[in-house]
Design a protein around this motif. Structure first.
Motif, PDB file in Angstrom:
ATOM      1  N   LYS A   1       0.850  -1.193   0.000  1.00 12.97           N
ATOM      2  CA  LYS A   1       0.000   0.000   0.000  1.00 12.97           C
ATOM      3  C   LYS A   1       0.882   1.238   0.000  1.00 12.97           C
ATOM      4  O   LYS A   1       2.050   1.188   0.399  1.00 12.97           O
ATOM      5  CB  LYS A   1      -0.929   0.003   1.216  1.00 12.97           C
ATOM      6  CG  LYS A   1      -0.196   0.021   2.533  1.00 12.97           C
ATOM      7  CD  LYS A   1      -1.167   0.011   3.692  1.00 12.97           C
ATOM      8  CE  LYS A   1      -0.355   0.095   4.987  1.00 12.97           C
ATOM      9  NZ  LYS A   1      -1.169   0.270   6.138  1.00 12.97           N
ATOM     10  N   PRO A   2       0.358   2.368  -0.461  1.00 10.10           N
ATOM     11  CA  PRO A   2       1.149   3.605  -0.484  1.00 10.10           C
ATOM     12  C   PRO A   2       1.577   4.034   0.916  1.00 10.10           C
ATOM     13  O   PRO A   2       0.887   3.760   1.900  1.00 10.10           O
ATOM     14  CB  PRO A   2       0.183   4.633  -1.083  1.00 10.10           C
ATOM     15  CG  PRO A   2      -0.823   3.824  -1.830  1.00 10.10           C
ATOM     16  CD  PRO A   2      -0.961   2.548  -1.054  1.00 10.10           C
ATOM     17  N   TYR A   3       2.724   4.684   0.977  1.00  7.34           N
ATOM     18  CA  TYR A   3       3.221   5.235   2.233  1.00  7.34           C
ATOM     19  C   TYR A   3       4.094   6.444   1.919  1.00  7.34           C
ATOM     20  O   TYR A   3       4.344   6.746   0.750  1.00  7.34           O
ATOM     21  CB  TYR A   3       3.989   4.186   3.046  1.00  7.34           C
ATOM     22  CG  TYR A   3       5.327   3.805   2.470  1.00  7.34           C
ATOM     23  CD1 TYR A   3       6.506   4.352   2.968  1.00  7.34           C
ATOM     24  CD2 TYR A   3       5.413   2.908   1.418  1.00  7.34           C
ATOM     25  CE1 TYR A   3       7.728   4.007   2.429  1.00  7.34           C
ATOM     26  CE2 TYR A   3       6.635   2.554   0.880  1.00  7.34           C
ATOM     27  CZ  TYR A   3       7.787   3.099   1.380  1.00  7.34           C
ATOM     28  OH  TYR A   3       8.998   2.773   0.851  1.00  7.34           O
ATOM     29  N   GLU A   4       4.531   7.150   2.959  1.00  2.73           N
ATOM     30  CA  GLU A   4       5.320   8.374   2.779  1.00  2.73           C
ATOM     31  C   GLU A   4       6.726   8.222   3.332  1.00  2.73           C
ATOM     32  O   GLU A   4       6.925   7.591   4.373  1.00  2.73           O
ATOM     33  CB  GLU A   4       4.646   9.548   3.491  1.00  2.73           C
ATOM     34  CG  GLU A   4       3.292   9.914   2.922  1.00  2.73           C
ATOM     35  CD  GLU A   4       2.641  11.075   3.664  1.00  2.73           C
ATOM     36  OE1 GLU A   4       3.063  11.408   4.798  1.00  2.73           O
ATOM     37  OE2 GLU A   4       1.691  11.640   3.110  1.00  2.73           O
TER      38      GLU A   4
ATOM     39  N   LEU B   1       9.024  15.519   0.842  1.00  3.71           N
ATOM     40  CA  LEU B   1       8.053  14.451   1.066  1.00  3.71           C
ATOM     41  C   LEU B   1       7.863  13.682  -0.232  1.00  3.71           C
ATOM     42  O   LEU B   1       7.639  14.282  -1.288  1.00  3.71           O
ATOM     43  CB  LEU B   1       6.716  15.034   1.520  1.00  3.71           C
ATOM     44  CG  LEU B   1       5.544  14.063   1.596  1.00  3.71           C
ATOM     45  CD1 LEU B   1       5.759  13.034   2.699  1.00  3.71           C
ATOM     46  CD2 LEU B   1       4.245  14.805   1.801  1.00  3.71           C
ATOM     47  N   VAL B   2       7.962  12.369  -0.148  1.00  3.32           N
ATOM     48  CA  VAL B   2       7.716  11.498  -1.303  1.00  3.32           C
ATOM     49  C   VAL B   2       6.605  10.537  -0.923  1.00  3.32           C
ATOM     50  O   VAL B   2       6.690   9.859   0.105  1.00  3.32           O
ATOM     51  CB  VAL B   2       8.987  10.717  -1.700  1.00  3.32           C
ATOM     52  CG1 VAL B   2       8.668   9.709  -2.794  1.00  3.32           C
ATOM     53  CG2 VAL B   2      10.091  11.664  -2.132  1.00  3.32           C
ATOM     54  N   GLU B   3       5.575  10.503  -1.733  1.00  5.98           N
ATOM     55  CA  GLU B   3       4.509   9.526  -1.552  1.00  5.98           C
ATOM     56  C   GLU B   3       4.851   8.336  -2.439  1.00  5.98           C
ATOM     57  O   GLU B   3       4.878   8.450  -3.659  1.00  5.98           O
ATOM     58  CB  GLU B   3       3.165  10.139  -1.903  1.00  5.98           C
ATOM     59  CG  GLU B   3       2.782  11.246  -0.927  1.00  5.98           C
ATOM     60  CD  GLU B   3       1.372  11.758  -1.129  1.00  5.98           C
ATOM     61  OE1 GLU B   3       0.553  11.041  -1.718  1.00  5.98           O
ATOM     62  OE2 GLU B   3       1.117  12.881  -0.670  1.00  5.98           O
ATOM     63  N   VAL B   4       5.123   7.213  -1.808  1.00  3.24           N
ATOM     64  CA  VAL B   4       5.577   6.018  -2.516  1.00  3.24           C
ATOM     65  C   VAL B   4       4.364   5.216  -2.984  1.00  3.24           C
ATOM     66  O   VAL B   4       3.513   4.841  -2.184  1.00  3.24           O
ATOM     67  CB  VAL B   4       6.482   5.150  -1.611  1.00  3.24           C
ATOM     68  CG1 VAL B   4       6.922   3.891  -2.348  1.00  3.24           C
ATOM     69  CG2 VAL B   4       7.681   5.956  -1.128  1.00  3.24           C
ATOM     70  N   ASP B   5       4.316   4.958  -4.287  1.00  3.83           N
ATOM     71  CA  ASP B   5       3.269   4.141  -4.876  1.00  3.83           C
ATOM     72  C   ASP B   5       3.878   2.784  -5.216  1.00  3.83           C
ATOM     73  O   ASP B   5       4.702   2.682  -6.130  1.00  3.83           O
ATOM     74  CB  ASP B   5       2.738   4.810  -6.144  1.00  3.83           C
ATOM     75  CG  ASP B   5       1.633   4.024  -6.819  1.00  3.83           C
ATOM     76  OD1 ASP B   5       1.336   2.879  -6.391  1.00  3.83           O
ATOM     77  OD2 ASP B   5       1.061   4.549  -7.795  1.00  3.83           O
TER      78      ASP B   5
ATOM     79  N   GLY C   1       6.361  -0.360   3.876  1.00  5.22           N
ATOM     80  CA  GLY C   1       5.164   0.456   3.703  1.00  5.22           C
ATOM     81  C   GLY C   1       4.205   0.431   4.872  1.00  5.22           C
ATOM     82  O   GLY C   1       3.125   1.004   4.802  1.00  5.22           O
TER      83      GLY C   1
ATOM     84  N   PRO D   1       5.118   5.485   7.973  1.00  6.60           N
ATOM     85  CA  PRO D   1       5.930   6.530   7.343  1.00  6.60           C
ATOM     86  C   PRO D   1       7.399   6.396   7.761  1.00  6.60           C
ATOM     87  O   PRO D   1       7.700   5.858   8.832  1.00  6.60           O
ATOM     88  CB  PRO D   1       5.347   7.833   7.886  1.00  6.60           C
ATOM     89  CG  PRO D   1       4.037   7.477   8.479  1.00  6.60           C
ATOM     90  CD  PRO D   1       4.105   6.033   8.867  1.00  6.60           C
TER      91      PRO D   1
ATOM     92  N   ASN E   1      12.993  10.178  -7.550  1.00 10.90           N
ATOM     93  CA  ASN E   1      12.242  11.406  -7.247  1.00 10.90           C
ATOM     94  C   ASN E   1      13.140  12.632  -7.217  1.00 10.90           C
ATOM     95  O   ASN E   1      12.807  13.634  -6.592  1.00 10.90           O
ATOM     96  CB  ASN E   1      11.496  11.242  -5.924  1.00 10.90           C
ATOM     97  CG  ASN E   1      10.286  10.349  -6.075  1.00 10.90           C
ATOM     98  OD1 ASN E   1       9.232  10.794  -6.502  1.00 10.90           O
ATOM     99  ND2 ASN E   1      10.441   9.069  -5.760  1.00 10.90           N
TER     100      ASN E   1
END
Length: 137
Positions: free
Chosen positions: A18-21, A32-36, A117, A120, A58
């Motif tokens: 799942k996505p996380y930061e 800040l990077v939102e990881v997909d 994930g 954070p 990024n």
């Protein structure tokens, strides 16, 4: 040189589902990077989903002289929080970290630390590991 180091055993690296930061602290700046997870790997530097992979993908330049194959200590970072969501460090990583300046109990090689994930992550990039040079292609 990115890829796999044939002289060491690969780390067990469960990828996030799942996505996380991840927040990268670069001196006074924070990114800040939102990881997909569906987009991993972001680059070809370090293990897929590693802190180095995510940073490079990024536009965050962390020095990595060996190309991210656990053959040097130039991608040394300090995982200030969320480190327990990363895979365990291997003996090869620990050996390379012994060569890194400013070692702490939260030190990791960015090329080998892969967050799962579950939470954070806050990563401090020491000033000596920030690559300020941008080379043309």
């Amino acid at each position: 040189m990115a890829g796999k180091n044939p002289y060491i055993d690969s780390a067990e690296t469960p990828l996030p589902s799942k996505p996380y930061e991840i927040v990268f602290q670069l001196g006074d700046e924070e990114r800040l990077v939102e990881v997909d997870p569906a987009k991993l790997p972001y680059s070809h530097e370090g293990l897929p989903g590693s802190i180095l992979d995510i940073a490079c993908g990024n536009g965050i330049d962390i020095d990595h002289a060996c190309g991210g194959v656990c053959a040097c200590s130039t991608c040394h970072v300090i995982v200030e929080s969320g480190g327990d969501s990363c895979n365990e460090s291997t003996d090869a990583e620990e050996d390379m970290l012994d060569l890194a300046p400013g070692l702490t109990d939260k030190s990791r090689l960015g090329c080998q630390a892969v967050p799962d994930g579950s939470k954070p992550v806050l990563v401090r990039v020491p000033s000596w590991n920030r690559n300020a040079v941008s080379e043309g292609h």
